[in-house]
Design a protein around this motif. Sequence first.
Motif, PDB file in Angstrom:
ATOM      1  N   THR A  77       0.850  -1.198   0.000  1.00 57.84           N
ATOM      2  CA  THR A  77       0.000   0.000   0.000  1.00 57.84           C
ATOM      3  C   THR A  77       0.884   1.246   0.000  1.00 57.84           C
ATOM      4  O   THR A  77       0.626   2.214  -0.714  1.00 57.84           O
ATOM      5  CB  THR A  77      -0.915   0.019   1.255  1.00 57.84           C
ATOM      6  OG1 THR A  77      -1.610  -1.217   1.312  1.00 57.84           O
ATOM      7  CG2 THR A  77      -1.905   1.156   1.201  1.00 57.84           C
ATOM      8  N   TRP A  78       1.927   1.195   0.787  1.00 61.52           N
ATOM      9  CA  TRP A  78       2.858   2.313   0.891  1.00 61.52           C
ATOM     10  C   TRP A  78       3.548   2.549  -0.464  1.00 61.52           C
ATOM     11  O   TRP A  78       3.595   3.660  -0.976  1.00 61.52           O
ATOM     12  CB  TRP A  78       3.896   1.999   1.982  1.00 61.52           C
ATOM     13  CG  TRP A  78       4.770   3.140   2.368  1.00 61.52           C
ATOM     14  CD1 TRP A  78       4.386   4.289   2.997  1.00 61.52           C
ATOM     15  CD2 TRP A  78       6.181   3.241   2.152  1.00 61.52           C
ATOM     16  NE1 TRP A  78       5.476   5.096   3.189  1.00 61.52           N
ATOM     17  CE2 TRP A  78       6.584   4.481   2.695  1.00 61.52           C
ATOM     18  CE3 TRP A  78       7.139   2.409   1.575  1.00 61.52           C
ATOM     19  CZ2 TRP A  78       7.909   4.914   2.660  1.00 61.52           C
ATOM     20  CZ3 TRP A  78       8.451   2.836   1.550  1.00 61.52           C
ATOM     21  CH2 TRP A  78       8.829   4.072   2.083  1.00 61.52           C
ATOM     22  N   LEU A  79       4.065   1.461  -1.035  1.00 65.33           N
ATOM     23  CA  LEU A  79       4.772   1.572  -2.312  1.00 65.33           C
ATOM     24  C   LEU A  79       3.835   2.042  -3.432  1.00 65.33           C
ATOM     25  O   LEU A  79       4.189   2.908  -4.229  1.00 65.33           O
ATOM     26  CB  LEU A  79       5.407   0.227  -2.687  1.00 65.33           C
ATOM     27  CG  LEU A  79       6.513  -0.272  -1.751  1.00 65.33           C
ATOM     28  CD1 LEU A  79       6.885  -1.719  -2.062  1.00 65.33           C
ATOM     29  CD2 LEU A  79       7.753   0.617  -1.867  1.00 65.33           C
ATOM     30  N   VAL A  80       2.644   1.471  -3.448  1.00 63.15           N
ATOM     31  CA  VAL A  80       1.676   1.846  -4.493  1.00 63.15           C
ATOM     32  C   VAL A  80       1.320   3.328  -4.362  1.00 63.15           C
ATOM     33  O   VAL A  80       1.216   4.044  -5.352  1.00 63.15           O
ATOM     34  CB  VAL A  80       0.399   0.966  -4.403  1.00 63.15           C
ATOM     35  CG1 VAL A  80      -0.749   1.566  -5.204  1.00 63.15           C
ATOM     36  CG2 VAL A  80       0.697  -0.449  -4.888  1.00 63.15           C
ATOM     37  N   THR A  81       1.157   3.792  -3.119  1.00 67.12           N
ATOM     38  CA  THR A  81       0.822   5.197  -2.917  1.00 67.12           C
ATOM     39  C   THR A  81       1.931   6.104  -3.442  1.00 67.12           C
ATOM     40  O   THR A  81       1.666   7.111  -4.091  1.00 67.12           O
ATOM     41  CB  THR A  81       0.565   5.483  -1.421  1.00 67.12           C
ATOM     42  OG1 THR A  81      -0.457   4.597  -0.975  1.00 67.12           O
ATOM     43  CG2 THR A  81       0.125   6.905  -1.198  1.00 67.12           C
TER      44      THR A  81
ATOM     45  N   GLN B  49      -7.146   4.816   4.608  1.00 66.79           N
ATOM     46  CA  GLN B  49      -8.151   3.755   4.494  1.00 66.79           C
ATOM     47  C   GLN B  49      -8.574   3.564   3.038  1.00 66.79           C
ATOM     48  O   GLN B  49      -8.723   2.440   2.573  1.00 66.79           O
ATOM     49  CB  GLN B  49      -9.365   4.095   5.343  1.00 66.79           C
ATOM     50  CG  GLN B  49      -9.159   3.721   6.792  1.00 66.79           C
ATOM     51  CD  GLN B  49     -10.463   3.726   7.532  1.00 66.79           C
ATOM     52  OE1 GLN B  49     -11.267   4.634   7.357  1.00 66.79           O
ATOM     53  NE2 GLN B  49     -10.692   2.733   8.363  1.00 66.79           N
ATOM     54  N   TRP B  50      -8.740   4.683   2.346  1.00 72.24           N
ATOM     55  CA  TRP B  50      -9.107   4.587   0.931  1.00 72.24           C
ATOM     56  C   TRP B  50      -7.979   3.964   0.112  1.00 72.24           C
ATOM     57  O   TRP B  50      -8.228   3.195  -0.809  1.00 72.24           O
ATOM     58  CB  TRP B  50      -9.500   5.953   0.372  1.00 72.24           C
ATOM     59  CG  TRP B  50     -10.947   6.262   0.578  1.00 72.24           C
ATOM     60  CD1 TRP B  50     -11.473   7.183   1.431  1.00 72.24           C
ATOM     61  CD2 TRP B  50     -12.058   5.617  -0.053  1.00 72.24           C
ATOM     62  NE1 TRP B  50     -12.847   7.156   1.360  1.00 72.24           N
ATOM     63  CE2 TRP B  50     -13.231   6.203   0.456  1.00 72.24           C
ATOM     64  CE3 TRP B  50     -12.180   4.590  -1.000  1.00 72.24           C
ATOM     65  CZ2 TRP B  50     -14.501   5.821   0.050  1.00 72.24           C
ATOM     66  CZ3 TRP B  50     -13.448   4.202  -1.404  1.00 72.24           C
ATOM     67  CH2 TRP B  50     -14.590   4.814  -0.883  1.00 72.24           C
ATOM     68  N   ALA B  51      -6.755   4.320   0.459  1.00 72.77           N
ATOM     69  CA  ALA B  51      -5.619   3.738  -0.266  1.00 72.77           C
ATOM     70  C   ALA B  51      -5.636   2.223  -0.090  1.00 72.77           C
ATOM     71  O   ALA B  51      -5.396   1.471  -1.032  1.00 72.77           O
ATOM     72  CB  ALA B  51      -4.311   4.329   0.241  1.00 72.77           C
ATOM     73  N   ARG B  52      -5.959   1.779   1.124  1.00 69.98           N
ATOM     74  CA  ARG B  52      -6.043   0.334   1.385  1.00 69.98           C
ATOM     75  C   ARG B  52      -7.200  -0.299   0.634  1.00 69.98           C
ATOM     76  O   ARG B  52      -7.072  -1.368   0.064  1.00 69.98           O
ATOM     77  CB  ARG B  52      -6.251   0.091   2.888  1.00 69.98           C
ATOM     78  CG  ARG B  52      -4.973   0.086   3.648  1.00 69.98           C
ATOM     79  CD  ARG B  52      -5.223  -0.470   5.057  1.00 69.98           C
ATOM     80  NE  ARG B  52      -4.344   0.211   5.964  1.00 69.98           N
ATOM     81  CZ  ARG B  52      -4.728   1.018   6.932  1.00 69.98           C
ATOM     82  NH1 ARG B  52      -6.008   1.241   7.148  1.00 69.98           N
ATOM     83  NH2 ARG B  52      -3.857   1.612   7.702  1.00 69.98           N
ATOM     84  N   ARG B  53      -8.345   0.400   0.676  1.00 69.67           N
ATOM     85  CA  ARG B  53      -9.532  -0.172   0.024  1.00 69.67           C
ATOM     86  C   ARG B  53      -9.330  -0.333  -1.471  1.00 69.67           C
ATOM     87  O   ARG B  53      -9.733  -1.330  -2.062  1.00 69.67           O
ATOM     88  CB  ARG B  53     -10.720   0.781   0.215  1.00 69.67           C
ATOM     89  CG  ARG B  53     -11.416   0.641   1.512  1.00 69.67           C
ATOM     90  CD  ARG B  53     -12.615   1.603   1.555  1.00 69.67           C
ATOM     91  NE  ARG B  53     -12.948   1.869   2.929  1.00 69.67           N
ATOM     92  CZ  ARG B  53     -13.062   3.078   3.461  1.00 69.67           C
ATOM     93  NH1 ARG B  53     -12.895   4.152   2.713  1.00 69.67           N
ATOM     94  NH2 ARG B  53     -13.346   3.222   4.727  1.00 69.67           N
ATOM     95  N   LEU B  54      -8.746   0.676  -2.085  1.00 69.16           N
ATOM     96  CA  LEU B  54      -8.665   0.659  -3.547  1.00 69.16           C
ATOM     97  C   LEU B  54      -7.449  -0.092  -4.074  1.00 69.16           C
ATOM     98  O   LEU B  54      -7.409  -0.463  -5.237  1.00 69.16           O
ATOM     99  CB  LEU B  54      -8.661   2.095  -4.092  1.00 69.16           C
ATOM    100  CG  LEU B  54      -9.942   2.901  -3.842  1.00 69.16           C
ATOM    101  CD1 LEU B  54      -9.803   4.320  -4.375  1.00 69.16           C
ATOM    102  CD2 LEU B  54     -11.158   2.227  -4.506  1.00 69.16           C
ATOM    103  N   GLU B  55      -6.473  -0.296  -3.202  1.00 74.69           N
ATOM    104  CA  GLU B  55      -5.241  -0.929  -3.674  1.00 74.69           C
ATOM    105  C   GLU B  55      -5.447  -2.291  -4.340  1.00 74.69           C
ATOM    106  O   GLU B  55      -4.778  -2.604  -5.326  1.00 74.69           O
ATOM    107  CB  GLU B  55      -4.253  -1.040  -2.510  1.00 74.69           C
ATOM    108  CG  GLU B  55      -2.830  -1.198  -2.955  1.00 74.69           C
ATOM    109  CD  GLU B  55      -2.213  -2.415  -2.353  1.00 74.69           C
ATOM    110  OE1 GLU B  55      -2.238  -2.513  -1.130  1.00 74.69           O
ATOM    111  OE2 GLU B  55      -1.737  -3.274  -3.108  1.00 74.69           O
ATOM    112  N   PRO B  56      -6.403  -3.101  -3.867  1.00 73.74           N
ATOM    113  CA  PRO B  56      -6.607  -4.395  -4.542  1.00 73.74           C
ATOM    114  C   PRO B  56      -6.981  -4.262  -6.009  1.00 73.74           C
ATOM    115  O   PRO B  56      -6.886  -5.229  -6.759  1.00 73.74           O
ATOM    116  CB  PRO B  56      -7.759  -5.031  -3.741  1.00 73.74           C
ATOM    117  CG  PRO B  56      -7.703  -4.395  -2.405  1.00 73.74           C
ATOM    118  CD  PRO B  56      -7.239  -2.995  -2.641  1.00 73.74           C
TER     119      PRO B  56
END
Lengths: 177, 230
Positions: A77-81, B49-56
């Motif tokens: 998540t960190w890297l993707v961000t 939280q949104w970054a986590r939700r959308l990352e998949p």
Amino acid sequence: MVADSQLRILIRLLAATAEGDKNAFSRLYRLTSPKLYAIALRILKTESHAQECLQEAYLSVWRQAATYQQGKAAPMTWLVTIVRNRALDMLRRQRHELRREEIELDLLSDTPSEQVDSLAIEKCLQLLRTDQRECVLLAYYEGLTHPELADRLSHPIGTIKTWIRRGLEQLRQCLEA
Amino acid sequence: MSGSLRYQNPELRALLAGEYVLGSLHGRARRRFETLMLTDHVLRHEVLQWARRLEPLNEELEAVTPSPHVWTAIEQQVGAEKGLLWNSVVFWRRLGMVAAAASLVLALLLGIPLYQAPAPERIAFVTDSTDEPVWLVSAPSRSRTLRIKTLKSMSMPAGEFCVLWLVWKDGFNQGVAVLPDNTGEMTVRLPKAMKRDPNKAELVVTVETGDDAVTNMQGKVMFKGPWTEL
């Protein structure tokens, strides 16, 4: 199980990178760059821009690894961000250079069947209306803004905004259910 | 005012956070949102939280191995950074909007100390070579004071100071303050005799050594950048 051990490996590699371990950094790059490159490529469209984005992003990772906090976000998540924000920044700068391309929605209809059930977000996306889903995915994958989405989908900006908001709201409810 | 009130509506905040992560929030709205995130940890949490939700969503993307020269370029730059001293010119980097934006996003993800003050009208981040903000300089609306917040403590060699200057286009400069090297916040009032508009100046940081550090700009320019208008 696989996901779990990969998570641990990435956390360990990031921690070693933070201590200046170049081998760990190199391994981290090998493990994560194909996915991150695909993300950059999807947003920026051209290889040279995506490569520049990837390069800048990994330099940030090298320099910032010490500030990564496990509790706040998973390594991916960190890297993707980091990569997405780099790419969106570049896109905003280069917007005028971008060629208009046809919507590629094949990923909506041609989802490999074995993945559909494994991802909650996939299920939730299916619950959205087609136009809402298109908007959300185009924005996420290609970094399109409201006016660009309006242009691409030939609908007024107001409609686009409503679709995105409703789409996001429904996604959130579904994912948290 | 209506703008800031809007951000108090929890549902709207959640949606804007979603749009921020999605990328559809753009232009001034995006910048305003990023500024708000600086002072609002709940909003940052929402964004994460949104970054986590959308990352998949990225699971759908087929991985593409980048050309080997990307890694070669990264490796070379990483190698070149080895043994950097804090006062090397390379340590500092010119602030651009891009650097600022990247820093902001990283900063909010990583939870840098918050800026607790009335909403500023202009801000500038003084960043180091790692793109990390070291100082946040802000100018409140219609005021002749500048606020300086140290975001990252620096250990300065004995007898050297980082000095903040305002420099106008014609070259006129006004020393503002010796920048604090520990975390903390300071407010500086510009001298009454100085009639120029601080908003039209560029921010410059030099490393000075003398007793007249703030009145006589002699040191090496380590950083130079414009205000970001909010």
